[in-house]
Design a protein around this motif. Structure first.
Motif, PDB file in Angstrom:
ATOM      1  N   THR A  38      41.766  40.132  -3.488  1.00 27.36           N
ATOM      2  CA  THR A  38      40.874  39.231  -4.210  1.00 27.36           C
ATOM      3  C   THR A  38      41.079  37.816  -3.699  1.00 27.36           C
ATOM      4  N   TRP A  40      40.490  33.826  -4.515  1.00 21.42           N
ATOM      5  CA  TRP A  40      40.307  32.918  -5.644  1.00 21.42           C
ATOM      6  C   TRP A  40      40.018  31.518  -5.128  1.00 21.42           C
ATOM      7  N   ARG A  47      37.106  34.113  -9.286  1.00 19.98           N
ATOM      8  CA  ARG A  47      37.174  35.084  -8.203  1.00 19.98           C
ATOM      9  C   ARG A  47      35.965  34.884  -7.308  1.00 19.98           C
TER      10      ARG A  47
END
Length: 166
Positions: A38, A40, A47
């Protein structure tokens, strides 16, 4: 690190993550036991996208709050991630060799290493390399470190250089 997960799952191996960041403050988090990365924003609040690669690491069943992670017969894991100066994310995966006896891997030699390089602008994998070396982590842009064994069976920490060529 489990800071991106719920308080009920914090500290569980099923949700622990490797973290990397770049000079602009973007944060990259990778689950250890699922191939899920993921991205960020620099504030760590939003996200931007999540990359999943099914079939590379068989996902562990997510435990319910208060339950322990169920054991799996073969474990593959993301060992480390590293973002380089060219906006590429390097992913180091330790893949268990499938045993014919169905037993889980017993020694470090029972694992292979795969390095994947992801172009962060496109989200595409631009390189992949498999090796029998037992690598454990990145040394910045310079390379990786891992274990080899002497003829007497003594473990030795060693380093390998890495580079990206088109």
């Amino acid at each position: 690190v489990a800071s991106f997960d719920t308080p009920e799952t914090a500290g569980s191996a099923a949700v622990s993550r490797h973290l990397a960041s770049d000079t602009a403050g973007w944060i990259y988090s990778a689950r250890l036991y699922d191939y899920e990365i993921t991205v960020w924003d620099p504030d760590g609040l939003e996200r931007v996208f999540t990359l999943r690669r099914p079939g590379i690491i068989e996902p562990a069943p997510r435990p319910k709050p208060g339950e322990r992670m169920a054991p799996r017969p073969v474990i593959s894991t993301i060992r480390d991630i590293h973002e380089d100066a060219h906006d590429r994310l390097w992913v180091l995966v330790s893949q268990a060799r499938g045993g014919s006896d169905g037993l889980p891997p017993q020694t470090i030699e029972d694992y292979l290493t795969m390095v994947e390089v992801i172009d962060l602008a496109s989200g595409q994998i631009v390189a992949r390399q498999h090796t029998e070396a037992s690598t454990m982590g990145f040394l910045g842009d310079k390379g990786v470190f891992g274990l080899i064994f002497s003829q007497l069976g003594e473990p030795l920490v060693t380093t390998w250089t890495m580079n990206f060529r088109r």
